[in-house]
Design a protein around this motif. Structure first.
Motif, PDB file in Angstrom:
ATOM      1  N   GLY A 192      28.008  29.439   1.861  1.00 10.69           N
ATOM      2  CA  GLY A 192      26.895  29.336   2.801  1.00 10.69           C
ATOM      3  C   GLY A 192      26.546  27.893   3.106  1.00 10.69           C
ATOM      4  O   GLY A 192      26.238  27.536   4.246  1.00 10.69           O
ATOM      5  N   ASN A 193      26.596  27.047   2.089  1.00 10.89           N
ATOM      6  CA  ASN A 193      26.302  25.632   2.287  1.00 10.89           C
ATOM      7  C   ASN A 193      27.358  24.971   3.161  1.00 10.89           C
ATOM      8  O   ASN A 193      27.035  24.171   4.044  1.00 10.89           O
ATOM      9  CB  ASN A 193      26.196  24.944   0.924  1.00 10.89           C
ATOM     10  N   LEU A 194      28.619  25.307   2.934  1.00 13.26           N
ATOM     11  CA  LEU A 194      29.696  24.763   3.776  1.00 13.26           C
ATOM     12  C   LEU A 194      29.541  25.206   5.227  1.00 13.26           C
ATOM     13  O   LEU A 194      29.715  24.414   6.154  1.00 13.26           O
ATOM     14  CB  LEU A 194      31.058  25.223   3.267  1.00 13.26           C
ATOM     15  N   LYS A 195      29.229  26.483   5.418  1.00 16.41           N
ATOM     16  CA  LYS A 195      29.078  27.003   6.786  1.00 16.41           C
ATOM     17  C   LYS A 195      27.891  26.374   7.500  1.00 16.41           C
ATOM     18  O   LYS A 195      27.910  26.215   8.717  1.00 16.41           O
ATOM     19  CB  LYS A 195      28.909  28.518   6.764  1.00 16.41           C
ATOM     20  N   ALA A 196      26.866  26.004   6.744  1.00 18.92           N
ATOM     21  CA  ALA A 196      25.668  25.436   7.361  1.00 18.92           C
ATOM     22  C   ALA A 196      25.794  23.939   7.643  1.00 18.92           C
ATOM     23  O   ALA A 196      24.992  23.399   8.409  1.00 18.92           O
ATOM     24  CB  ALA A 196      24.461  25.680   6.463  1.00 18.92           C
ATOM     25  N   THR A 197      26.772  23.279   7.043  1.00 20.58           N
ATOM     26  CA  THR A 197      26.879  21.834   7.233  1.00 20.58           C
ATOM     27  C   THR A 197      28.216  21.461   7.891  1.00 20.58           C
ATOM     28  O   THR A 197      28.280  21.312   9.101  1.00 20.58           O
ATOM     29  CB  THR A 197      26.688  21.076   5.904  1.00 20.58           C
ATOM     30  N   GLU A 198      29.263  21.342   7.092  1.00 21.90           N
ATOM     31  CA  GLU A 198      30.549  20.865   7.621  1.00 21.90           C
ATOM     32  C   GLU A 198      31.167  21.804   8.649  1.00 21.90           C
ATOM     33  O   GLU A 198      31.825  21.350   9.578  1.00 21.90           O
ATOM     34  CB  GLU A 198      31.555  20.644   6.486  1.00 21.90           C
ATOM     35  N   LEU A 199      30.985  23.091   8.483  1.00 19.35           N
ATOM     36  CA  LEU A 199      31.630  24.041   9.387  1.00 19.35           C
ATOM     37  C   LEU A 199      30.715  24.540  10.507  1.00 19.35           C
ATOM     38  O   LEU A 199      31.152  25.316  11.355  1.00 19.35           O
ATOM     39  CB  LEU A 199      32.178  25.231   8.580  1.00 19.35           C
ATOM     40  N   ALA A 200      29.476  24.080  10.509  1.00 18.53           N
ATOM     41  CA  ALA A 200      28.528  24.514  11.540  1.00 18.53           C
ATOM     42  C   ALA A 200      28.978  24.021  12.909  1.00 18.53           C
ATOM     43  O   ALA A 200      29.254  22.840  13.095  1.00 18.53           O
ATOM     44  CB  ALA A 200      27.133  23.982  11.225  1.00 18.53           C
ATOM     45  N   ASN A 201      29.086  24.928  13.844  1.00 18.98           N
ATOM     46  CA  ASN A 201      29.465  24.611  15.226  1.00 18.98           C
ATOM     47  C   ASN A 201      30.813  23.907  15.343  1.00 18.98           C
ATOM     48  O   ASN A 201      31.065  23.224  16.327  1.00 18.98           O
ATOM     49  CB  ASN A 201      28.381  23.776  15.915  1.00 18.98           C
ATOM     50  N   LEU A 202      31.663  24.079  14.340  1.00 20.60           N
ATOM     51  CA  LEU A 202      32.988  23.465  14.369  1.00 20.60           C
ATOM     52  C   LEU A 202      33.929  24.339  15.196  1.00 20.60           C
ATOM     53  O   LEU A 202      34.021  25.538  14.980  1.00 20.60           O
ATOM     54  CB  LEU A 202      33.537  23.316  12.940  1.00 20.60           C
ATOM     55  N   CYS A 203      34.569  23.718  16.148  1.00 14.16           N
ATOM     56  CA  CYS A 203      35.531  24.438  16.985  1.00 14.16           C
ATOM     57  C   CYS A 203      36.819  23.606  17.026  1.00 14.16           C
ATOM     58  O   CYS A 203      37.094  22.904  18.000  1.00 14.16           O
ATOM     59  CB  CYS A 203      34.955  24.622  18.387  1.00 14.16           C
ATOM     60  N   LEU A 241      33.603  20.495   0.172  1.00 14.26           N
ATOM     61  CA  LEU A 241      33.729  20.813  -1.253  1.00 14.26           C
ATOM     62  C   LEU A 241      33.603  19.556  -2.103  1.00 14.26           C
ATOM     63  O   LEU A 241      32.998  19.586  -3.178  1.00 14.26           O
ATOM     64  CB  LEU A 241      35.049  21.526  -1.527  1.00 14.26           C
ATOM     65  N   HIS A 242      34.130  18.442  -1.618  1.00 10.02           N
ATOM     66  CA  HIS A 242      33.964  17.175  -2.339  1.00 10.02           C
ATOM     67  C   HIS A 242      32.499  16.746  -2.333  1.00 10.02           C
ATOM     68  O   HIS A 242      32.012  16.209  -3.331  1.00 10.02           O
ATOM     69  CB  HIS A 242      34.847  16.087  -1.743  1.00 10.02           C
ATOM     70  N   ARG A 243      31.793  16.969  -1.229  1.00  5.96           N
ATOM     71  CA  ARG A 243      30.366  16.625  -1.167  1.00  5.96           C
ATOM     72  C   ARG A 243      29.589  17.450  -2.180  1.00  5.96           C
ATOM     73  O   ARG A 243      28.757  16.929  -2.917  1.00  5.96           O
ATOM     74  CB  ARG A 243      29.823  16.889   0.242  1.00  5.96           C
ATOM     75  N   ILE A 244      29.875  18.739  -2.241  1.00  8.55           N
ATOM     76  CA  ILE A 244      29.170  19.614  -3.176  1.00  8.55           C
ATOM     77  C   ILE A 244      29.522  19.244  -4.614  1.00  8.55           C
ATOM     78  O   ILE A 244      28.650  19.187  -5.478  1.00  8.55           O
ATOM     79  CB  ILE A 244      29.505  21.091  -2.889  1.00  8.55           C
ATOM     80  N   ASP A 245      30.797  18.970  -4.871  1.00  8.63           N
ATOM     81  CA  ASP A 245      31.250  18.607  -6.209  1.00  8.63           C
ATOM     82  C   ASP A 245      30.609  17.307  -6.678  1.00  8.63           C
ATOM     83  O   ASP A 245      30.318  17.145  -7.852  1.00  8.63           O
ATOM     84  CB  ASP A 245      32.774  18.475  -6.223  1.00  8.63           C
ATOM     85  N   GLY A 246      30.373  16.401  -5.762  1.00 11.12           N
ATOM     86  CA  GLY A 246      29.782  15.112  -6.115  1.00 11.12           C
ATOM     87  C   GLY A 246      28.279  15.160  -6.289  1.00 11.12           C
ATOM     88  O   GLY A 246      27.677  14.208  -6.765  1.00 11.12           O
ATOM     89  N   GLY A 247      27.668  16.268  -5.925  1.00 13.23           N
ATOM     90  CA  GLY A 247      26.217  16.387  -6.035  1.00 13.23           C
ATOM     91  C   GLY A 247      25.803  17.161  -7.276  1.00 13.23           C
ATOM     92  O   GLY A 247      25.779  18.385  -7.268  1.00 13.23           O
ATOM     93  N   TYR A 248      25.553  16.428  -8.353  1.00 11.79           N
ATOM     94  CA  TYR A 248      25.168  17.052  -9.623  1.00 11.79           C
ATOM     95  C   TYR A 248      24.005  18.023  -9.420  1.00 11.79           C
ATOM     96  O   TYR A 248      24.066  19.167  -9.868  1.00 11.79           O
ATOM     97  CB  TYR A 248      24.795  15.950 -10.611  1.00 11.79           C
TER      98      TYR A 248
END
Length: 53
Positions: free
Chosen positions: A6-17, A32-39
């Motif tokens: 859900g977080n990926l769809k709302a940020t990096e993949l939002a409105n991606l065409c 996924l790297h952004r999420i992994d880096g966020g403790y």
């Protein structure tokens, strides 16, 4: 897993065409790297499940 997706769809993949699937793959990989880096983000996802460590 649902919270990560859900977080990926709302940020990096939002409105991606993307014109090529590799662009979507790169965006998902970066997310996924952004999420992994966020403790805090990772532990907030775990906390949301209500499970105890």
């Amino acid at each position: 897993m649902e919270l990560v997706w859900g977080n990926l769809k709302a940020t990096e993949l939002a409105n991606l065409c993307p014109e090529h699937i590799s662009e979507a793959d790169t965006a998902a990989h970066n997310g996924l790297h952004r999420i992994d880096g966020g403790y805090d983000l990772c532990f907030n996802f775990l906390d949301h499940t209500g499970l105890r460590l």
